[in-house]
Write a protein that holds these residues in place. Sequence first.
Motif, PDB file in Angstrom:
ATOM      1  N   ARG A   1       1.819  12.374  -2.752  1.00  0.00           N
ATOM      2  CA  ARG A   1       1.450  11.334  -1.777  1.00  0.00           C
ATOM      3  C   ARG A   1       2.282  11.481  -0.510  1.00  0.00           C
ATOM      4  O   ARG A   1       1.769  11.380   0.608  1.00  0.00           O
ATOM      5  CB  ARG A   1       1.650   9.953  -2.407  1.00  0.00           C
ATOM      6  CG  ARG A   1       1.094   8.795  -1.575  1.00  0.00           C
ATOM      7  CD  ARG A   1       1.314   7.455  -2.268  1.00  0.00           C
ATOM      8  NE  ARG A   1       0.884   7.507  -3.642  1.00  0.00           N
ATOM      9  CZ  ARG A   1       1.673   7.293  -4.702  1.00  0.00           C
ATOM     10  NH1 ARG A   1       2.959   6.995  -4.514  1.00  0.00           N
ATOM     11  NH2 ARG A   1       1.210   7.355  -5.912  1.00  0.00           N
ATOM     12  N   LEU A   2       3.598  11.729  -0.667  1.00  0.00           N
ATOM     13  CA  LEU A   2       4.452  11.884   0.504  1.00  0.00           C
ATOM     14  C   LEU A   2       4.086  13.141   1.283  1.00  0.00           C
ATOM     15  O   LEU A   2       4.113  13.150   2.512  1.00  0.00           O
ATOM     16  CB  LEU A   2       5.924  11.930   0.086  1.00  0.00           C
ATOM     17  CG  LEU A   2       6.931  12.033   1.246  1.00  0.00           C
ATOM     18  CD1 LEU A   2       6.786  10.857   2.208  1.00  0.00           C
ATOM     19  CD2 LEU A   2       8.358  12.103   0.715  1.00  0.00           C
ATOM     20  N   ARG A   3       3.731  14.202   0.591  1.00  0.00           N
ATOM     21  CA  ARG A   3       3.316  15.417   1.287  1.00  0.00           C
ATOM     22  C   ARG A   3       2.090  15.143   2.155  1.00  0.00           C
ATOM     23  O   ARG A   3       1.947  15.675   3.254  1.00  0.00           O
ATOM     24  CB  ARG A   3       2.984  16.520   0.276  1.00  0.00           C
ATOM     25  CG  ARG A   3       2.712  17.876   0.940  1.00  0.00           C
ATOM     26  CD  ARG A   3       2.246  18.899  -0.059  1.00  0.00           C
ATOM     27  NE  ARG A   3       0.882  18.621  -0.515  1.00  0.00           N
ATOM     28  CZ  ARG A   3       0.186  19.423  -1.322  1.00  0.00           C
ATOM     29  NH1 ARG A   3       0.731  20.530  -1.795  1.00  0.00           N
ATOM     30  NH2 ARG A   3      -1.045  19.107  -1.682  1.00  0.00           N
TER      31      ARG A   3
ATOM     32  N   GLY B   1       3.465  12.458   5.014  1.00  0.00           N
ATOM     33  CA  GLY B   1       4.525  12.925   5.898  1.00  0.00           C
ATOM     34  C   GLY B   1       5.722  12.005   5.905  1.00  0.00           C
ATOM     35  O   GLY B   1       6.861  12.425   5.727  1.00  0.00           O
ATOM     36  N   ILE B   2       5.471  10.715   6.102  1.00  0.00           N
ATOM     37  CA  ILE B   2       6.525   9.707   6.125  1.00  0.00           C
ATOM     38  C   ILE B   2       5.967   8.408   5.555  1.00  0.00           C
ATOM     39  O   ILE B   2       4.816   8.049   5.818  1.00  0.00           O
ATOM     40  CB  ILE B   2       7.061   9.501   7.556  1.00  0.00           C
ATOM     41  CG1 ILE B   2       8.182   8.445   7.583  1.00  0.00           C
ATOM     42  CG2 ILE B   2       5.950   9.144   8.528  1.00  0.00           C
ATOM     43  CD1 ILE B   2       8.900   8.365   8.922  1.00  0.00           C
ATOM     44  N   ALA B   3       6.783   7.732   4.737  1.00  0.00           N
ATOM     45  CA  ALA B   3       6.325   6.491   4.095  1.00  0.00           C
ATOM     46  C   ALA B   3       7.529   5.674   3.670  1.00  0.00           C
ATOM     47  O   ALA B   3       8.659   6.176   3.580  1.00  0.00           O
ATOM     48  CB  ALA B   3       5.451   6.804   2.885  1.00  0.00           C
ATOM     49  N   ARG B   4       7.291   4.417   3.397  1.00  0.00           N
ATOM     50  CA  ARG B   4       8.335   3.561   2.831  1.00  0.00           C
ATOM     51  C   ARG B   4       8.482   3.867   1.340  1.00  0.00           C
ATOM     52  O   ARG B   4       7.514   4.251   0.672  1.00  0.00           O
ATOM     53  CB  ARG B   4       7.971   2.086   2.992  1.00  0.00           C
ATOM     54  CG  ARG B   4       7.932   1.583   4.419  1.00  0.00           C
ATOM     55  CD  ARG B   4       9.308   1.406   4.999  1.00  0.00           C
ATOM     56  NE  ARG B   4       9.261   0.641   6.251  1.00  0.00           N
ATOM     57  CZ  ARG B   4      10.324   0.386   6.997  1.00  0.00           C
ATOM     58  NH1 ARG B   4      11.521   0.853   6.639  1.00  0.00           N
ATOM     59  NH2 ARG B   4      10.206  -0.311   8.117  1.00  0.00           N
ATOM     60  N   ALA B   5       9.686   3.653   0.818  1.00  0.00           N
ATOM     61  CA  ALA B   5       9.890   3.799  -0.621  1.00  0.00           C
ATOM     62  C   ALA B   5       9.087   2.747  -1.376  1.00  0.00           C
ATOM     63  O   ALA B   5       8.397   3.046  -2.354  1.00  0.00           O
ATOM     64  CB  ALA B   5      11.372   3.689  -0.960  1.00  0.00           C
ATOM     65  N   LYS B   6       9.155   1.498  -0.890  1.00  0.00           N
ATOM     66  CA  LYS B   6       8.401   0.397  -1.485  1.00  0.00           C
ATOM     67  C   LYS B   6       7.734  -0.377  -0.362  1.00  0.00           C
ATOM     68  O   LYS B   6       8.321  -0.597   0.691  1.00  0.00           O
ATOM     69  CB  LYS B   6       9.315  -0.534  -2.296  1.00  0.00           C
ATOM     70  CG  LYS B   6       9.907   0.089  -3.534  1.00  0.00           C
ATOM     71  CD  LYS B   6      10.791  -0.897  -4.281  1.00  0.00           C
ATOM     72  CE  LYS B   6       9.991  -2.050  -4.856  1.00  0.00           C
ATOM     73  NZ  LYS B   6      10.819  -2.987  -5.658  1.00  0.00           N
ATOM     74  N   THR B   7       6.503  -0.808  -0.606  1.00  0.00           N
ATOM     75  CA  THR B   7       5.799  -1.589   0.399  1.00  0.00           C
ATOM     76  C   THR B   7       4.772  -2.466  -0.307  1.00  0.00           C
ATOM     77  O   THR B   7       4.805  -2.604  -1.541  1.00  0.00           O
ATOM     78  CB  THR B   7       5.143  -0.673   1.448  1.00  0.00           C
ATOM     79  OG1 THR B   7       4.571  -1.476   2.475  1.00  0.00           O
ATOM     80  CG2 THR B   7       4.094   0.228   0.845  1.00  0.00           C
TER      81      THR B   7
ATOM     82  N   GLY C   1       3.641   3.115  -1.181  1.00  0.00           N
ATOM     83  CA  GLY C   1       5.036   3.506  -1.320  1.00  0.00           C
ATOM     84  C   GLY C   1       5.184   4.805  -2.094  1.00  0.00           C
ATOM     85  O   GLY C   1       4.287   5.212  -2.836  1.00  0.00           O
ATOM     86  N   VAL C   2       6.363   5.461  -1.941  1.00  0.00           N
ATOM     87  CA  VAL C   2       6.578   6.762  -2.579  1.00  0.00           C
ATOM     88  C   VAL C   2       7.853   6.818  -3.415  1.00  0.00           C
ATOM     89  O   VAL C   2       8.255   7.889  -3.867  1.00  0.00           O
ATOM     90  CB  VAL C   2       6.603   7.880  -1.505  1.00  0.00           C
ATOM     91  CG1 VAL C   2       5.253   8.002  -0.822  1.00  0.00           C
ATOM     92  CG2 VAL C   2       7.724   7.658  -0.493  1.00  0.00           C
ATOM     93  N   GLY C   3       8.511   5.682  -3.619  1.00  0.00           N
ATOM     94  CA  GLY C   3       9.734   5.712  -4.422  1.00  0.00           C
ATOM     95  C   GLY C   3      10.848   6.481  -3.723  1.00  0.00           C
ATOM     96  O   GLY C   3      10.955   6.458  -2.493  1.00  0.00           O
TER      97      GLY C   3
END
Length: 359
Positions: free
Chosen positions: A197-199, A202-208, A217-219
């Motif tokens: 998911r992060l790939r 590119g950029i994301a919150r750990a939790k949302t 979110g991506v942990g």
Amino acid sequence: MRAQLLDRERPVGLLELVRHLTLLQIDPTAAIAPTADLVAWSRLGPAYAPADLVGALRRRELIELAATVRPAEDLALYRAEMALRRDDEPGAFKYRRHPEWMRANEACRKDILARLTAEGPLPSRAIPDTCAVPWASTGWTNDQNVIRLLDLMAACGEVAVAGRQGRDRLWDLAERVYPDGPPVPAEEAPRLRSERRLRALGIARAKTTEVPIEPWGVGDVGEPAVVEGVKGTWRVDPAQLERLGEPFEGRAALLSPFDRLIHDRKRALELFGFDYGLEMYKPAAKRRWGYYALPILAGDRLVGKLDATADRKQRVLRVNAVHEDEPFDAETRAAVGKEIEDLATWLSLEVQTSGLEAQ
């Protein structure tokens, strides 16, 4: 933009696209085109035809899973959790109500499996409702017993969507639909899904915000980072960090309202200053941008919304307004105009812009 494959260099084909993005969301709204097709077209351009997606699903290179289209091989990331639900392991279902309701309707579950075994793929309306306890909900699923049971059986890996008959899903035994192969262990699969998911983001919150279909979110995967002017920390794909020094070549694109670039509305506002919401459920008088406005990308900025409708009877793409968040320069206006023309060509329609003014 690079992570979402929205830079100038387009991906080479549909399978490569879906494998990188991890999913295409399914939504039946077709004011312009179904969202899965819009997402694919915005990346692949004129090289993409909706028949490509139909063919990939028929060949089982892609599969339909929980309102998304995913690469068939990615099913391995879900099989172990499906087995835990099937074995009724404590905590395997997110909501305790789900396994309890399934147990109360065990006879109907067995009826469904027997009918699919004997008859093969069927739409839900062809399956008799023998549920002893109705499904109660304040939403559209209230008393939609067979549909709800099929969805829960799919979450257990017992049944699967084998195809479509118009908009209706055709259900079959999962063993006839899904590819063989060992599952990724349940303790490893969530992290691997987060990495993929992060790939794609590119950029994301750990939790949302918690949302259905696919988390935002991506942990703790990726690398921690701070975005200047935005509170809190983010997680960034290491592969994108390595490319920060490379020149970026962007392009114009018209995005689906469900596009992963902007689906997390808070993220879109924090990273791009882009205020957007889908207004199809609002009264017409309260809409700012239109029934099914498409976000407009120009290079590395989200710059506006296109209010348009595909009128297939009149064979026109009716452009009601181009909402410019800030006035477009000549280059941006030309690039967006060409993208609108390309969208109409892809839809086999003519652009109709009578009385159109930028807003």
